[in-house]
Design an enzyme around this catalytic site. Structure first.
Site, PDB file in Angstrom:
ATOM      1  N   ASP A  21     -24.131 104.129  44.342  1.00 21.87           N
ATOM      2  CA  ASP A  21     -23.336 105.350  44.194  1.00 21.87           C
ATOM      3  C   ASP A  21     -23.750 106.009  42.870  1.00 21.87           C
ATOM      4  O   ASP A  21     -23.300 105.618  41.796  1.00 21.87           O
ATOM      5  CB  ASP A  21     -21.847 104.981  44.184  1.00 21.87           C
ATOM      6  CG  ASP A  21     -20.927 106.183  44.076  1.00 21.87           C
ATOM      7  OD1 ASP A  21     -21.367 107.235  43.574  1.00 21.87           O
ATOM      8  OD2 ASP A  21     -19.759 106.065  44.479  1.00 21.87           O
ATOM      9  N   GLU A 117     -14.029  99.462  36.097  1.00 18.88           N
ATOM     10  CA  GLU A 117     -14.143 100.375  37.243  1.00 18.88           C
ATOM     11  C   GLU A 117     -13.133  99.884  38.256  1.00 18.88           C
ATOM     12  O   GLU A 117     -13.415  99.046  39.093  1.00 18.88           O
ATOM     13  CB  GLU A 117     -15.566 100.361  37.795  1.00 18.88           C
ATOM     14  CG  GLU A 117     -15.855 101.573  38.687  1.00 18.88           C
ATOM     15  CD  GLU A 117     -15.370 101.392  40.104  1.00 18.88           C
ATOM     16  OE1 GLU A 117     -14.134 101.546  40.341  1.00 18.88           O
ATOM     17  OE2 GLU A 117     -16.193 101.103  40.977  1.00 18.88           O
ATOM     18  N   GLU A 126      -5.628  99.652  46.136  1.00 19.31           N
ATOM     19  CA  GLU A 126      -6.056  98.331  45.654  1.00 19.31           C
ATOM     20  C   GLU A 126      -5.266  97.874  44.427  1.00 19.31           C
ATOM     21  O   GLU A 126      -5.310  96.700  44.068  1.00 19.31           O
ATOM     22  CB  GLU A 126      -7.565  98.266  45.344  1.00 19.31           C
ATOM     23  CG  GLU A 126      -8.439  98.459  46.575  1.00 19.31           C
ATOM     24  CD  GLU A 126      -9.899  98.267  46.280  1.00 19.31           C
ATOM     25  OE1 GLU A 126     -10.248  97.904  45.137  1.00 19.31           O
ATOM     26  OE2 GLU A 126     -10.710  98.473  47.192  1.00 19.31           O
ATOM     27  N   HIS A 266     -18.884 106.958  46.936  1.00 22.56           N
ATOM     28  CA  HIS A 266     -18.409 106.024  47.955  1.00 22.56           C
ATOM     29  C   HIS A 266     -16.895 106.111  48.147  1.00 22.56           C
ATOM     30  O   HIS A 266     -16.363 105.599  49.127  1.00 22.56           O
ATOM     31  CB  HIS A 266     -18.819 104.582  47.604  1.00 22.56           C
ATOM     32  CG  HIS A 266     -17.972 103.925  46.571  1.00 22.56           C
ATOM     33  ND1 HIS A 266     -18.141 104.144  45.218  1.00 22.56           N
ATOM     34  CD2 HIS A 266     -16.932 103.053  46.675  1.00 22.56           C
ATOM     35  CE1 HIS A 266     -17.253 103.436  44.550  1.00 22.56           C
ATOM     36  NE2 HIS A 266     -16.506 102.762  45.392  1.00 22.56           N
TER      37      HIS A 266
END
Length: 344
Positions: A21, A117, A126, A266
């Site tokens: 990415d 990240e 998440e 992504h």
């Protein structure tokens, strides 16, 4: 025992997707390596280090010590190899641990910088930001910095041609009834797809903003937003598009954007598709009134429920000024222009 969340990240194809990415990679590389003055001789904590590439960037930028903390077995399977392969073992210490179980060495000082990240779809999916905030509260110096440091979530009314227009002609065959059933099947959760710039009916308005130095985990449990937005472009209103930007510290002022107007990443975009009966063609300057709720799933703290409700723009209060074509807003805008003219 590690949760499925961590073991899923042992799949190297997931990391292949992220490493290829380019917007993601370039943003982190530029934010770290092009801000060497911020990293020189500093102690850094990489939360969720994965393959270890961000830790390597920090070492290359001049960090004195980097703790690369990774909960999955990727720590020993991949990250250690990467650090050894690049001759960085003196600087980068790979630690196989969840950040909530990590302990600084007894004589160690707190860290100057936390890099991570952690972003998921629509930013918060998440729930990894909770771990970054835990690290901030337990390991970061009072004057320390976070990479990234600021986050903004945007929302805009949009068309969703892949779920609507595509099925009007599939190699000469109409499939509208199939499309209706498909949309019904998909209606229980948002779509993660790439939209094109001309699918947007508005360039996007700020849904939520956070400074990661002072946000609290409890602030992430529920985010609610209500607005009347005036479309900037005519088109089919078939859903609401949600994306995010993150910004890094430093003179370079690097921003990573997942907007349809930015290079594809992504993360794609998150789209809440409207029920069939609410879809309509809107002209430019049409008012769209709505509320949007992003609420943590009570059964899984790493997931969120997204709810959008359309409101009546004739009833809801509009922002001032508002560029929509409703008479009250046209008159208000004209009055404000007259006031500006008289002042000048």
């Amino acid at each position: 025992m590690l949760s499925n969340y961590f073991t899923e990240y042992e799949n190297l194809e997931i990391h292949e997707l992220m490493l290829k990415d380019r917007p993601r990679q370039e943003a982190y590389y530029n934010a770290i390596v092009k801000n060497k003055e911020l990293f020189k001789d500093k102690v850094v904590l990489d939360v969720g280090a994965g393959t270890g590439i961000l830790s390597a960037f920090c070492a290359q930028a001049g960090a004195r010590l980097v703790y690369a903390v990774e909960a999955s077995n990727l720590a020993t399977r991949v990250a250690l190899d990467l650090i050894e392969e690049n001759g960085l073992t003196e600087t980068v210490k790979v630690i196989h641990s969840q950040i909530e179980e990590f302990v600084l060495p007894a004589t160690a000082e707190k860290v100057d910088i936390i890099v991570s990240e952690w972003m998921g779809f629509y930013l918060l999916h998440e729930g990894m930001l909770d771990s970054v905030l835990y690290a901030r509260d337990h390991f970061l110096k009072p004057d320390g910095q976070l990479f990234p440091s600021e986050c903004t979530i945007f929302v805009a009314p949009c068309a969703v041609p892949s779920l609507f227009d595509y099925w009007q002609n599939v190699d000469g065959v109409k499939m509208e009834q199939f499309a209706k059933k498909l949309r019904l099947q998909k209606s229980t959760r948002p779509e993660i797809i790439h939209l094109k710039p001309n699918d947007l009916l508005h360039e996007g308005i700020v849904f939520h903003w956070m400074n990661l130095l002072d946000v609290d985990s409890k602030d992430l449990d529920e985010i609610r937003f209500k607005e009347v937005v005036s479309t900037q472009f005519a088109g089919k209103h078939q859903g609401f598009c949600i994306w995010f930007d993150v910004r890094f510290p430093g003179e370079e002022a690097i921003t990573l954007s997942t907007s349809p107007l930015a290079p594809e990443s992504h993360w794609k975009q998150c789209v809440v598709v409207l029920p069939e009966e609410n879809c309509e063609h809107l002209e430019e300057n049409s008012p769209v009134a709505f509320t949007i709720l992003m609420k943590r799933n009570p059964n899984d703290a790493r997931k969120y429920n997204l709810e959008v409700e359309l409101l009546d723009p004739n009833v809801e209060e509009h922002p001032v000024p508002c560029s929509c074509h409703m008479t009250k807003c046209i008159l208000t805008e004209a009055h404000l222009k007259m006031m500006d003219t008289s002042k000048s």
